[in-house]
Write an enzyme that holds these catalytic residues in place. Structure first.
Site, PDB file in Angstrom:
ATOM      1  N   HIS A 140       5.971  -8.280  -5.239  1.00  0.00           N
ATOM      2  CA  HIS A 140       6.303  -7.499  -4.048  1.00  0.00           C
ATOM      3  C   HIS A 140       5.606  -8.069  -2.816  1.00  0.00           C
ATOM      4  O   HIS A 140       6.239  -8.279  -1.769  1.00  0.00           O
ATOM      5  CB  HIS A 140       5.916  -6.031  -4.246  1.00  0.00           C
ATOM      6  N   ARG A 149       6.601 -13.335   7.007  1.00  0.00           N
ATOM      7  CA  ARG A 149       5.606 -14.301   7.452  1.00  0.00           C
ATOM      8  C   ARG A 149       6.070 -15.691   7.066  1.00  0.00           C
ATOM      9  O   ARG A 149       7.146 -16.110   7.482  1.00  0.00           O
ATOM     10  CB  ARG A 149       4.218 -13.940   6.888  1.00  0.00           C
ATOM     11  N   GLU A 206      10.262   3.074  -2.506  1.00  0.00           N
ATOM     12  CA  GLU A 206       9.406   2.106  -3.191  1.00  0.00           C
ATOM     13  C   GLU A 206       9.117   2.658  -4.580  1.00  0.00           C
ATOM     14  O   GLU A 206       8.632   3.772  -4.724  1.00  0.00           O
ATOM     15  CB  GLU A 206       8.103   1.850  -2.421  1.00  0.00           C
ATOM     16  N   GLU A 208       7.076   3.129  -7.587  1.00  0.00           N
ATOM     17  CA  GLU A 208       5.646   3.013  -7.884  1.00  0.00           C
ATOM     18  C   GLU A 208       5.237   3.985  -8.985  1.00  0.00           C
ATOM     19  O   GLU A 208       5.953   4.935  -9.290  1.00  0.00           O
ATOM     20  CB  GLU A 208       4.800   3.332  -6.636  1.00  0.00           C
ATOM     21  N   ASP A 240       7.344   5.991  -2.722  1.00  0.00           N
ATOM     22  CA  ASP A 240       6.683   5.854  -1.422  1.00  0.00           C
ATOM     23  C   ASP A 240       7.749   5.583  -0.360  1.00  0.00           C
ATOM     24  O   ASP A 240       7.993   4.441   0.033  1.00  0.00           O
ATOM     25  CB  ASP A 240       5.687   4.689  -1.516  1.00  0.00           C
ATOM     26  N   GLN A 247       8.110   1.146  10.648  1.00  0.00           N
ATOM     27  CA  GLN A 247       6.928   0.457  10.139  1.00  0.00           C
ATOM     28  C   GLN A 247       6.723  -0.916  10.803  1.00  0.00           C
ATOM     29  O   GLN A 247       5.603  -1.269  11.183  1.00  0.00           O
ATOM     30  CB  GLN A 247       7.075   0.286   8.622  1.00  0.00           C
ATOM     31  N   TYR A 251       3.011  -1.259  12.765  1.00  0.00           N
ATOM     32  CA  TYR A 251       1.951  -1.464  11.767  1.00  0.00           C
ATOM     33  C   TYR A 251       0.849  -2.448  12.161  1.00  0.00           C
ATOM     34  O   TYR A 251      -0.202  -2.479  11.506  1.00  0.00           O
ATOM     35  CB  TYR A 251       2.557  -1.847  10.413  1.00  0.00           C
ATOM     36  N   LYS A 260       5.622   5.645   6.975  1.00  0.00           N
ATOM     37  CA  LYS A 260       5.361   6.069   5.601  1.00  0.00           C
ATOM     38  C   LYS A 260       5.075   7.569   5.484  1.00  0.00           C
ATOM     39  O   LYS A 260       5.413   8.180   4.478  1.00  0.00           O
ATOM     40  CB  LYS A 260       4.115   5.334   5.060  1.00  0.00           C
ATOM     41  N   THR A 356       4.597  -0.895  -4.474  1.00  0.00           N
ATOM     42  CA  THR A 356       5.895  -1.216  -5.059  1.00  0.00           C
ATOM     43  C   THR A 356       5.750  -2.144  -6.256  1.00  0.00           C
ATOM     44  O   THR A 356       5.059  -3.157  -6.168  1.00  0.00           O
ATOM     45  CB  THR A 356       6.787  -1.917  -4.016  1.00  0.00           C
TER      46      THR A 356
END
Lengths: 422, 422
Positions: A140, A149, A206, A208, A240, A247, A251, A260, A356
């Site tokens: 994840h 990124r 998400e 989880e 989640d 976000q 963030y 969230k 996640t």
């Protein structure tokens, strides 16, 4: 408790084939129905064992439990009694449900003790003190890093040295069955790159698991990986909910906030660590070597299969992904040891989610962000309906279960419908 | 309550000159002493008005308060009664303390009602549900940006569009007087650039104010800036302890975690919004224009002078900075409106801190990180002792007060000693 598949346990309760709630499981939850005020029960098959009635009938009289401990609206007081007690209670229930044990089976109160699960409403099982979300799936974290990124350096430098985590909002954690409302907020319009306000267009789940702490520490104390499981009462499925567009704008630099904290959903039955014992596994190898406070003497991963489904309004549900808890890079003992290594204190009823849970393959990615690769591809449902993110009217379902040698221990269902923004 | 300085209020209680706890203030707190179990009081001068005794003596009998509401170990039940009630209680206490009012002054129970503050131990005033920390001082955010990012673009793109905030740890918020233990953790050694584990070498305070919510919302509901103050019961001083070296290594991409959650300290007396009314001011201009849900119809800033002091062991304390709450770019109404615009629910007893309150000048920077410019310069104390960050044995003190036309409303002291790492 039986660790061995050869030691088969049979119960006088009718347990449907493939039921998550076998005699090996016996999860704790808080329920009510039209006649009964909130109380604590244990699930088996399609029934709930009403522990408060068992207690009134004297089945726990040798344990000297606090009066009314099973008539609470949360498990907190019960699990705060400690594992020695909660384990005894669960073993007592298991014993009473065994095929050859007539004590409850032939007792006049049996009808009062055994409540139909279908007629019960499940409540939030714990009053949550603090909630922490980790980010412990390598796949994840790498997927997010590739998308937002550098695909060549998807993981940030700290990721393999510590279980990255952050604090989330406890007040907005809700029980399965409670709908959520699509959140509104600030976001960038991707076409014009201008700032807009409105309902999130990238609402996501998400997939989880979360553990619930059953023992407190004092401020300044730390919990070692060796002791960590003494502090873990059990697990629930955890969705989640995330608004990716909110976000993305908010963030930096302090982490997720309004993207969230509008809601997280949990499954109502807390599966105990004891029930998961026979599904214990060694987790993935950790390279580079972790610091000594993160080293483990025994395996702390668990082979739990997880699934997420989308059910559009008036359609049937389609599985969109499945992954496994055992693939998490960081395990629960490491998470708790890290969380407390600086002296941060924990309380009974804290909730710590995994982050996640994604696997290596496309169909094991645990969020729509990853499944649609941030909306660049469509996810096809069985009906032919397509999704990039979650639409109004959709219900997201999560399931989780461990299965081995004919023994099944499952979490039941976590089900949340999305209502349009106000 | 008096908004006008001409309407001078005098009390029969002896209030020392420069006392924070004047007849205009009357903050609420929870105290105990050798004889008395935890209970709720109001501070005036060097005394505490024991509200539970006032209640027993019938001074609130016309208000039909819940039995024992002042014998709680936290203010939550009391402030949850709502502002109409808590305002009446505070006005009743103020009235009873007026010079010419003989009802309490000449009452036989007066000695039992008035407790010496010196002999009392102050407890954490609220049971905190969720804790949020904002980042609302432009000067602080810009200083951090200059140090760690780009001096030419110190503020991130979102900063002037929304009050950036994140969730913190509620369990480790402690009362003034409780020492903290230097946290240990992972960090980069700045010389070798290698990863090390050990006690933080950059332990820091952050000079903040926090508000406490006194009214709940339902999940899905939002609070407008116009209504926001209805949800704010009062304020405390807030020291957001930070381990800069731990924080620097861990915080990407999900924000601060172990660098913050080892402790936050708050002052014990909750100064009500009513007491601060006459110190209301217009905050700094906001440019670019904010989105409509963040616009305000009236001023929501308050002229509160804040100070931080360091007291090394066996030395006297030295003031290291002073700043003012009115200079905060984002005000409390905007913080609460933003926090709930996505439907995030709040509960009675939530705590929302401002973020470090820094001003423009060097001596108004609200953290050692800024005062020593990340350890590149020394901060000189009066004794000649030098500091870059906080050392073992140091006590950090914070004070805050509003003063205008001879009226003073203050927070008292927030005092925390740092003990060596375990």
């Amino acid at each position: 408790m039986s660790d061995s598949p050869t030691n088969t346990l049979n119960t006088w309760v009718e347990v449907p084939k493939n039921s998550d709630f076998t005699i090996y499981n016996l999860p704790f939850g808080v329920f009510q129905n039209k006649r009964l005020s909130p109380r604590i029960g244990v699930a088996i098959g399609d029934k709930i064992v009403d522990l408060s009635v068992l207690d009134q009938e004297g089945f726990f009289s040798d344990m000297f439990l606090p009066e009314g401990v099973f008539l609470n609206e949360s498990l907190n007081e019960l699990i705060g009694l400690g594992k020695v007690i909660t384990r005894k209670i669960r073993e007592r229930v298991q014993d009473l449900l065994l095929e050859d044990n007539e004590k409850l089976r032939d007792h006049s109160a049996r009808g009062k003790v055994m409540v139909n699960r279908k007629e019960a409403t499940m409540l939030l099982p714990v009053k949550i003190g603090d909630y922490t979300d980790f980010y412990s799936s390598l796949e994840h974290a790498a997927n997010v890093g590739k998308m937002f990124r550098d695909p060549e350096n998807a993981l940030l430098p700290n990721w393999k040295h510590l279980p990255v985590g952050y604090h989330g909002r406890a007040s907005s954690i809700i029980a399965s069955g409670t709908p959520i409302i699509r959140p509104k907020g600030q976001m960038k319009n991707p076409e014009s790159n201008t700032l807009v306000f409105g309902p999130s267009k990238k609402l996501d789940f998400e997939l989880e698991l979360a553990f619930i702490t059953g023992k407190s520490t004092k401020l300044g104390d730390s919990v070692s990986t060796a002791d960590a499981e003494d502090y873990i009462f059990g697990f629930v499925l955890f969705n989640d909910w995330s608004a990716r567009d909110i976000q993305a704008w908010e963030y930096v630099p302090l982490g997720p906030f309004l993207g969230k904290n509008f809601a997280s959903s949990i499954s109502p039955w807390v599966v105990t660590l004891e029930a998961l014992e026979q599904f214990r596994e060694t987790g993935p190898p950790q390279e580079p070597e972790v610091m000594s406070y993160l080293k483990c003497d025994k395996p702390h991963s668990f082979d739990i299969q997880l699934e997420a489904y989308i059910q559009p309004e008036e359609e049937k549900s389609s599985k969109v992904c499945s992954s496994n808890f055992k693939d998490m890079y960081w395990n629960v003992a490491q998470q708790l040891a890290h969380h407390t290594v600086n002296g941060c204190n924990i309380n009974v009823g804290d909730m710590m989610a995994s982050g996640t849970i994604s696997g290596k393959e496309r169909d094991s990615f645990g969020s729509m962000l990853e499944l649609s690769w941030n909306g660049s591809e469509v996810v096809k449902l069985e009906s032919g309906t397509e999704r990039k993110f979650i639409e109004d009217g959709d219900t997201v379902l999560m399931r989780g279960f461990a299965e081995k040698n004919g023994v099944r221990v499952g979490f039941g269902e976590l089900k949340t419908k999305v209502l349009p923004a106000k």
